[in-house]
Structures are given as structure tokens and as C-alpha cells.
Scaffold this motif. Structure first.
Motif, short mmCIF file in Angstrom:
data_model
loop_
_atom_site.label_atom_id
_atom_site.label_comp_id
_atom_site.label_asym_id
_atom_site.label_seq_id
_atom_site.Cartn_x
_atom_site.Cartn_y
_atom_site.Cartn_z
N VAL A 237 0.85 -1.19 0.00
CA VAL A 237 0.00 0.00 0.00
C VAL A 237 0.88 1.24 0.00
N LEU A 238 0.67 2.11 -0.99
CA LEU A 238 1.45 3.33 -1.11
C LEU A 238 0.58 4.54 -0.79
N ASP A 239 1.19 5.71 -0.89
CA ASP A 239 0.41 6.92 -0.61
C ASP A 239 -0.66 7.12 -1.68
N GLY A 240 -1.66 7.90 -1.34
CA GLY A 240 -2.73 8.16 -2.29
C GLY A 240 -3.67 6.99 -2.48
N GLN A 241 -3.74 6.08 -1.50
CA GLN A 241 -4.63 4.92 -1.57
C GLN A 241 -4.30 4.01 -2.75
N ARG A 242 -3.05 4.03 -3.22
CA ARG A 242 -2.65 3.15 -4.30
C ARG A 242 -2.13 1.84 -3.72
N CYS A 243 -2.28 0.76 -4.46
CA CYS A 243 -1.80 -0.52 -3.96
C CYS A 243 -1.37 -1.43 -5.11
N VAL A 244 -0.57 -2.43 -4.77
CA VAL A 244 -0.10 -3.44 -5.71
C VAL A 244 -0.24 -4.79 -5.02
N ARG A 245 -0.87 -5.75 -5.70
CA ARG A 245 -1.03 -7.08 -5.14
C ARG A 245 -0.03 -8.03 -5.75
N GLY A 246 0.41 -9.02 -4.97
CA GLY A 246 1.36 -10.01 -5.46
C GLY A 246 1.60 -11.11 -4.46
N ARG A 247 2.75 -11.80 -4.59
CA ARG A 247 3.13 -12.89 -3.68
C ARG A 247 4.48 -12.54 -3.06
N LEU A 248 4.53 -12.57 -1.75
CA LEU A 248 5.72 -12.13 -1.03
C LEU A 248 6.68 -13.29 -0.78
N GLY A 249 7.98 -13.00 -1.02
CA GLY A 249 9.04 -13.94 -0.69
C GLY A 249 10.25 -13.16 -0.23
N THR A 250 11.35 -13.86 0.02
CA THR A 250 12.58 -13.21 0.43
C THR A 250 13.62 -13.33 -0.68
N ALA A 251 14.52 -12.38 -0.72
CA ALA A 251 15.52 -12.36 -1.79
C ALA A 251 16.43 -13.57 -1.74
N ASP A 252 16.69 -14.11 -0.55
CA ASP A 252 17.59 -15.26 -0.43
C ASP A 252 16.85 -16.59 -0.33
N GLY A 253 15.52 -16.57 -0.43
CA GLY A 253 14.75 -17.81 -0.38
C GLY A 253 14.46 -18.33 1.00
N ASP A 254 14.89 -17.61 2.06
CA ASP A 254 14.61 -18.05 3.42
C ASP A 254 13.17 -17.75 3.79
N GLY A 255 12.82 -18.06 5.04
CA GLY A 255 11.46 -17.81 5.50
C GLY A 255 11.15 -16.33 5.59
N LEU A 256 9.86 -16.04 5.63
CA LEU A 256 9.41 -14.65 5.70
C LEU A 256 9.69 -14.06 7.07
N PRO A 257 9.82 -12.75 7.15
CA PRO A 257 10.04 -12.13 8.47
C PRO A 257 8.79 -12.28 9.34
N GLU A 258 9.01 -12.07 10.64
CA GLU A 258 7.89 -12.21 11.58
C GLU A 258 6.86 -11.11 11.36
N GLY A 259 7.30 -9.88 11.18
CA GLY A 259 6.37 -8.78 10.95
C GLY A 259 5.60 -8.40 12.20
N VAL A 260 4.76 -7.41 12.05
CA VAL A 260 3.91 -6.94 13.15
C VAL A 260 2.48 -7.40 12.91
N PRO A 261 1.86 -8.10 13.86
CA PRO A 261 0.48 -8.55 13.66
C PRO A 261 -0.47 -7.38 13.45
N VAL A 262 -1.39 -7.53 12.52
CA VAL A 262 -2.42 -6.53 12.26
C VAL A 262 -3.66 -6.90 13.07
N PRO A 263 -4.24 -5.96 13.83
CA PRO A 263 -5.44 -6.30 14.62
C PRO A 263 -6.55 -6.89 13.74
N VAL A 264 -7.30 -7.81 14.33
CA VAL A 264 -8.39 -8.45 13.62
C VAL A 264 -9.41 -7.40 13.18
N SER A 265 -9.73 -7.39 11.90
CA SER A 265 -10.72 -6.44 11.36
C SER A 265 -11.19 -6.94 10.02
#
Length: 353
Positions: A237-265
Motif C-alpha cells: 500500500v502506497l500513498d494516495g490509496q494506491r496498492c499493488v497485489r502479489g506474492r511475497l518472498g525473500t531475496a535469499d529464499g529463506d522464510g518470511l520475516p515475523e512482521g507486526v500482527p495486524v489487529p483483527v478487522s
């Protein structure tokens, strides 16, 4: 398209000639039943009848042998429907127990069961389109993860837009295709990639988002849910309510980062008014022209069917018109892959396998 060819094949040249000679559909009487066989099939049951019927031509009544199907048993004196031209006995007679069958043969409306089936198919298609994305908002793909509390987020910066050879799925062996992807940098040094839909034009997209700050959201899978799955559904999600959808991976092929949980909504924090960035040109002759010619060939087949070329030719044209959309899709896909291959790095570059 199927209904169009059904109408073309249901019509009868013999019925057309009778109608052109001033013929019509009238009730006639059965003089004698020559044979009546009860036929039982998987989806239908009917009587196959051979009978003699009395047809009142202008030159006088004529007894005619007729074969037709009936839902009920037919006896002497019963009324059936006949298509004939009173002034042209030489054109013959068409007999059916159902008036709608004769109306179809002369180009009239289809039977009510066919009309109901077509309407039901249209309603089902509309409902499926609404429920499974036909009129969905851009953020719909993350709603399941948001409701289940499995959505993660990270602030990132867009480093670049590139094309790399990627496998279509984890089950594919060596089959790979050129795929546009974003390279992202996290604040803690994470190096991430987001695989995009092949319709994305890297050159156009790079001018839109390179160097932009954005918020990355993705669905966190539990190991038991998707064993061996290297990518997760994601949205940038970028500024101006713009967005791009896709599939997330890592550059080295390892597991995804833990990230910050988003509240249930139900929706992302940015709301449900996100707009997907459209980067593919509406018309590019190098990509779309072969597909357009294929579709025009299908339209030409439909036009030729309307001229009444006969059953065999109609069947051939039917097959051609049905194959045309798939051929157009294949042509465009092939040209699009060729277009993306032009953005691949040199062979000696390090492309992640």
C-alpha cells in the motif's frame, strides 16, 4: 455463444422452405399408429412414434407417414402439431407432439426449459462473479487473513522493479517463466521480493513507485497449512490509496520475516478504498494484435453461421468460434512473455532458482 449455435443447429432448412412458402403450424389428427416404442434414457423418457396423420392441403386431405417423439402414449384421433404449406404439398410435412419444437425449427423462441436453463446459468455466473471477485475491491484478497488474525505488516521502501525467472508453483519442476517482481528493503535490513502478475509492465510500474515508502501486508501461513510454500499473498500500500497485489518472498529464499500482527478487522487500516495501480497499456500492437485477430476470426465464424451454411459447416464454425477466445488468450500470453524476457538480466547474472 453456445445458445447461438444451438439456435443455428436447431433450425431446419426444410422448415425454412415450408415457412417461406406460406406454411404454418397447425393441429392435425392421428389416423393410425403404426408403431410406438417406449424409450428410457438416463435423463429422459419418451415414446418414439411412427403414425399416419391427415394433413388438409388445398388440393385435398392427404395421409402422411410421420415419425416423432411424445411424452405420453399416442392413439388414433389424438391431436399433434404439423408444419406444412397448404398450397405446396410437395414441400412435405414436419410433425411433432410439441409445438415449441416446430417453432425452434423455423427460427422461433427456444423451449421454455432451454430459456430457464440459460437464465439460471446467467444468474449463477453473476453470483459467482460477485462472491469470488468479479466486483470486489482491491483489498478483498487480505480479508480472510485479517478476520483470522493472520495478517502481518512491515514498513518498507521500494528498491526496484525487475523481471526474473520464477516457477509458477512449488509443484513445477524446471518450468519457469519471466515474472515481474518488486524488490523491497525493510527498516531492519530485510530484503524482500513481491512477485507480480505477468500483465504488469515493469517499465511503467518503475516510474510509479521506485523509491517510494510503503506499507507491506501479507498473510502469515502456519507451517502445517502450506508445507513447502515459498510465497504468501501480499499487498503493498502506497500513498494516495494506491496498492499493488502479489506474492511475497525473500531475496535469499529463506522464510518470511515475523512482521507486526495486524489487529483483527474486516479491512486494512488504510480502508477499503484502495486503488490498484494499472500499468499495462490498454493497447499495445506488439502484444495484443494477434489476440485481436483471433477474436475477429471467431466473430467472422459467428457471422458465417448466421448465413445458414448447413449443419456440417456450422459445426466446424462452432468449433472455430469456441477455440478463438482460447487462441487469443494463448497468443497474448506468448507475446507478453516475450515482452518480459526483454527485461531479464544477462545470462551470467545471478538469478535466484
Amino acid at each position: 455463444m453456445g445458445l447461438f449455435f444451438y439456435a443455428a443447429l436447431a433450425s431446419s432448412p426444410e422448415a425454412s422452405r415450408i415457412a417461406e412458402a406460406g406454411g404454418g403450424i397447425r393441429a392435425v389428427s392421428v389416423q393410425k399408429v403404426l408403431s410406438s416404442e417406449y424409450v428410457r434414457k438416463k435423463h429422459s423418457r419418451h415414446y418414439s412414434v411412427v403414425a399416419r396423420v391427415s394433413v388438409p392441403f388445398e388440393a385435398g386431405p392427404r395421409s402422411t407417414r410421420a415419425e416423432f417423439d411424445s411424452d405420453s402414449e399416442v392413439g388414433r384421433g389424438d391431436k399433434v402439431w404439423a408444419l406444412y404449406a397448404p398450397s405446396s404439398a410437395g414441400l412435405g410435412v414436419l410433425v411433432e407432439s410439441d409445438r415449441e419444437v416446430l417453432e425452434e425449427k423455423v427460427g422461433g423462441p427456444a423451449q421454455w426449459s432451454i430459456q430457464v436453463s440459460a437464465l439460471a446459468m446467467a444468474v449463477v455466473s453473476l453470483v459467482v462473479g460477485i462472491l469470488f471477485g468479479g466486483f470486489s475491491k482491491a483489498s478483498r484478497g487480505m480479508r480472510s487473513a485479517l478476520r483470522k488474525g493472520r495478517c502481518r505488516t512491515l514498513p518498507v521502501m521500494v528498491d526496484g522493479v525487475e523481471v526474473a525467472l520464477e516457477r509458477n508453483s512449488s509443484k513445477d519442476g524446471t518450468s519457469r517463466r519471466p515474472t515481474p517482481r518488486l524488490t523491497l528493503a525493510g527498516r531492519a535490513g530485510e530484503r524482500l521480493v513481491v512477485l507480480l502478475d505477468p500483465v504488469v509492465d515493469p517499465a511503467h510500474l518503475s516510474r510509479e513507485i521506485i523509491g517510494c515508502q510503503a506499507q507491506l501486508y501479507w498473510r502469515a501461513f502456519r507451517p502445517a497449512d502450506r508445507p513447502g510454500t515459498p510465497y504468501a499473498p501480499a499487498m503493498l500500500v502506497l500513498d494516495g490509496q494506491r496498492c499493488v497485489r502479489g506474492r511475497l518472498g525473500t531475496a535469499d529464499g529463506d522464510g518470511l520475516p515475523e512482521g507486526v500482527p495486524v489487529p483483527v478487522s474486516r479491512d486494512l487500516p488504510e480502508g477499503d478504498g484502495l486503488r490498484a495501480i494499472r500499468t499495462l497499456p490498454a493497447w499495445d500492437p506488439k502484444i495484443h494484435a494477434p489476440g485481436l485477430w483471433s477474436l475477429l476470426a471467431g466473430v467472422l465464424a459467428l457471422a458465417l453461421v448466421a448465413s445458414g451454411p448447413g449443419r456440417l459447416v456450422t459445426l466446424i464454425l462452432c468449433a472455430a468460434a469456441c477455440v478463438a477466445p482460447a487462441g487469443a488468450r494463448g497468443w497474448v500470453k506468448s507475446r507478453r512473455n516475450r515482452h518480459l524476457q526483454g527485461y531479464l538480466p544477462a545470462p551470467e547474472a545471478d538469478i535466484r532458482q
